[in-house]
Design a protein around this motif. Structure first.
Motif: not given
Length: 220
Positions: A15-16, A123-125, A197-207
């Motif tokens: 999906v990523g 892209l960040g997601l 920055t967007i990628s790091r935000f989504f990483c935190r939310q997914i975790n």
């Protein structure tokens, strides 16, 4: 081994890959450049008209996979050869998304900014969904990780250096072959400044979601 858990991780990675392809397609369709990692492939579409961004993305990624193999040699994990089929899916999805969405891109400059920012978000997601499962990695990011491991460089700085090298190479190829700079504009800078920055935000939310689900499973 939890086969269902492993399958879920590969599904998340898949999906990523699709989301990342969507992000790159939107960024490129906005008409204000493309992401740093796609910059060389995009410039090559101007040098060789008729060859798609997806095709050149596949070529560039395969070269980066070859770079991983050369650096790691016998230490290269054979499971990472699965980067090839996932890269093929990634490249095909870029072209599919561009074909599907190109009629929908607004002509107005302000509207194109919306498309660009949507692309950065997807892209960040996509990057987050690729990183969190920790199963595979697309070849360009894999090459950065390999250089970091082999030479002892910090990953973030290596990634920045890699992106700058890709943009610089794309600019050089464009200037030498076309006499001017094509495909590198304000959108390329925006991507470089925001996607991480967007990628790091989504990483935190997914975790957080994963931890919450694990807690619920444990309670049951």
């Amino acid at each position: 081994m939890d086969h269902h858990g492993l399958l879920g991780r590969y599904l998340m990675f898949f999906v990523g890959v699709v989301c990342s392809a969507l992000g790159i397609a939107l960024i490129t369709l906005a008409g204000m450049g493309t992401s740093a990692v796609s910059s060389l492939a995009y410039v090559l579409t101007f040098v060789f008209p008729g060859v798609t961004l997806g095709c050149f993305s596949f070529v560039v990624n395969c070269v980066m996979l070859g770079g991983q193999i050369l650096l790691l040699r016998r230490k290269f994990p054979l499971v990472q050869l699965l980067q090839i089929p996932f890269t093929f899916v990634f490249s095909v999805c870029i072209d599919l998304w561009m074909d599907l969405l190109s009629p929908l891109v607004p002509a107005a400059y302000a509207g194109r900014w919306v498309v660009l920012l949507l692309g950065c978000t997807f892209l960040g997601l996509g990057v987050a969904l690729e990183v969190v499962p920790n199963v595979l990695i697309l070849p360009c990011e894999g090459f950065v990780r390999t250089c970091s491991q082999v030479f002892g460089w910090e990953f973030g700085k290596t990634k920045t250096g890699y992106d700058l090298t890709m943009v610089g190479t794309a600019a050089l190829v464009s200037f030498l072959c076309l006499g001017t700079i094509h495909g590198l504009r304000e959108g390329t800078l925006v991507c470089a400044l925001t996607v991480g920055t967007i990628s790091r935000f989504f990483c935190r939310q997914i975790n957080r979601v994963k931890e919450h689900c694990s807690g619920m499973t444990a309670c049951v």
